[in-house]
Design a protein around this motif. Structure first.
Motif, short mmCIF file in Angstrom:
data_model
loop_
_atom_site.label_atom_id
_atom_site.label_comp_id
_atom_site.label_asym_id
_atom_site.label_seq_id
_atom_site.Cartn_x
_atom_site.Cartn_y
_atom_site.Cartn_z
N ALA A 1 0.82 -1.21 0.00
CA ALA A 1 0.00 0.00 0.00
C ALA A 1 0.85 1.26 0.00
O ALA A 1 0.38 2.34 0.34
N GLY A 2 2.11 1.12 -0.39
CA GLY A 2 3.03 2.26 -0.44
C GLY A 2 4.04 2.07 -1.55
O GLY A 2 3.98 1.09 -2.32
N PRO A 3 5.00 2.96 -1.66
CA PRO A 3 5.98 2.87 -2.75
C PRO A 3 6.98 1.74 -2.61
O PRO A 3 7.58 1.31 -3.59
N GLN A 4 7.18 1.23 -1.41
CA GLN A 4 8.16 0.18 -1.18
C GLN A 4 7.51 -1.20 -1.25
O GLN A 4 6.34 -1.38 -0.93
N ALA A 5 8.31 -2.19 -1.66
CA ALA A 5 7.82 -3.56 -1.73
C ALA A 5 7.43 -4.06 -0.34
O ALA A 5 7.98 -3.64 0.68
N ALA A 6 6.46 -4.95 -0.30
CA ALA A 6 6.05 -5.57 0.95
C ALA A 6 7.05 -6.64 1.35
O ALA A 6 7.70 -7.26 0.50
N ARG A 7 7.18 -6.87 2.65
CA ARG A 7 7.99 -7.95 3.18
C ARG A 7 7.08 -8.82 4.03
O ARG A 7 6.54 -8.37 5.04
N LEU A 8 6.91 -10.07 3.61
CA LEU A 8 5.96 -10.97 4.25
C LEU A 8 6.65 -12.23 4.75
O LEU A 8 7.48 -12.80 4.05
N LYS A 9 6.31 -12.67 5.94
CA LYS A 9 6.69 -13.98 6.45
C LYS A 9 5.49 -14.89 6.30
O LYS A 9 4.37 -14.52 6.65
N ILE A 10 5.72 -16.10 5.77
CA ILE A 10 4.63 -17.02 5.48
C ILE A 10 4.76 -18.27 6.34
O ILE A 10 5.80 -18.93 6.34
N SER A 11 3.69 -18.61 7.05
CA SER A 11 3.63 -19.84 7.85
C SER A 11 2.44 -20.67 7.41
O SER A 11 1.40 -20.12 7.02
N VAL A 12 2.59 -21.98 7.45
CA VAL A 12 1.52 -22.91 7.08
C VAL A 12 1.32 -23.87 8.24
O VAL A 12 2.27 -24.55 8.66
N ASP A 13 0.11 -23.89 8.77
CA ASP A 13 -0.24 -24.76 9.91
C ASP A 13 0.73 -24.56 11.07
O ASP A 13 1.19 -25.52 11.71
N GLY A 14 1.07 -23.30 11.33
CA GLY A 14 1.91 -22.96 12.46
C GLY A 14 3.40 -23.13 12.24
O GLY A 14 4.20 -22.83 13.15
#
Length: 253
Positions: free
Chosen positions: A120-133
């Motif tokens: 939602a801004g000019p910079q790329a998002a940084r996401l951590k992804i977890s599956v089933d904890g």
């Protein structure tokens, strides 16, 4: 037996005109009193109709009076009753999204197609992804990511180069949107029972929004998504033109 029909239409003129013609020919009842709901518009209106009528457990038959009609049948006035009698029913489950924003407020929504996270801004998002904890990806630097149902796999997911899923497949598509790091990461196929969590890294500096079928939450801190088997959407299609056939045909066009 003549079916009691509730005709619902989007705001565009062509959909409203179609509704007037169909009501004059077949009559009209409220969705609560109907045997079937007929939605006139495009896919966006179809999604809104499914959400608004899900508590009624009524089948919904869409006719395309919009721009995109993957979930819709062709429009026609003269043989609607026979088409409804011969229609094939597909049952799909939505995704359940639970999200917390940076103020600590909790938000919940259902999504028939997908839940997407978008920078939602000019910079790329940084996401951590977890599956089933279990943490599966420590950091995804991207414009966003989405989790799609089979019904939604030909929509935003497909535009983001995600896989098309057979409608009966018990899997979900996790797809990156313009991934920068890992640069070649294209996503994953997950069992339908999986619970996926996205944590936003540096949420104050790199704001991210979440969207569930056009229900948008701004400045999120984390999002959890899972399939919701308790909610069932019943969609009617003309014989030979159901979701299964459309998903296959889409891959050969």
């Amino acid at each position: 037996m003549t079916k009691r029909i509730a005709f619902l239409a989007s705001d565009v003129d062509v959909a409203q005109s179609a509704r007037e013609a169909l009501v004059a020919r077949y009559g009209n009842v409220s969705p609560r009193d109907a045997d079937v709901v007929v939605a006139l518009g495009g896919d966006g209106f179809m999604l809104r109709t499914l959400h608004s009528t899900q508590h009624l457990d009524k089948p919904v038959y869409g006719m395309n009076r919009g721009t995109i009609g993957f979930l819709m049948n062709e429009y026609g006035e003269t043989d609607l009753l026979s088409r409804l009698s011969e229609a094939e029913e597909e049952v799909i489950n939505p995704l359940f999204m639970k999200a917390m924003d940076q103020s600590g407020a909790m938000h919940e929504a259902l999504a028939i197609n997908e839940v997407s996270l978008l920078r939602a801004g000019p910079q790329a998002a940084r996401l951590k992804i977890s599956v089933d904890g279990r943490e599966r990806l420590e950091e995804l630097v991207c414009d966003g990511a989405l989790l799609s149902t089979p019904a939604g796999s030909t929509a935003y997911n497909y535009s983001a180069h995600g896989p098309i899923l057979p409608i009966g497949a018990d899997v979900l598509a996790l797809t990156a949107i313009a991934a920068f790091r890992p640069r070649r990461w294209r996503g994953a196929l997950l069992p339908k029972t999986a619970q996926v969590r996205f944590d936003v890294i540096e949420a104050d500096k790199r704001p991210v929004m979440a969207d569930a079928d056009s229900i948008s939450i701004s400045d999120i801190d984390w999002v959890e998504i899972r399939s919701e088997p308790k909610v069932q959407h019943r969609i009617l299609f003309d014989p030979g033109h159901g979701l299964e056939e459309r998903l296959i045909s889409e891959q050969f066009t």
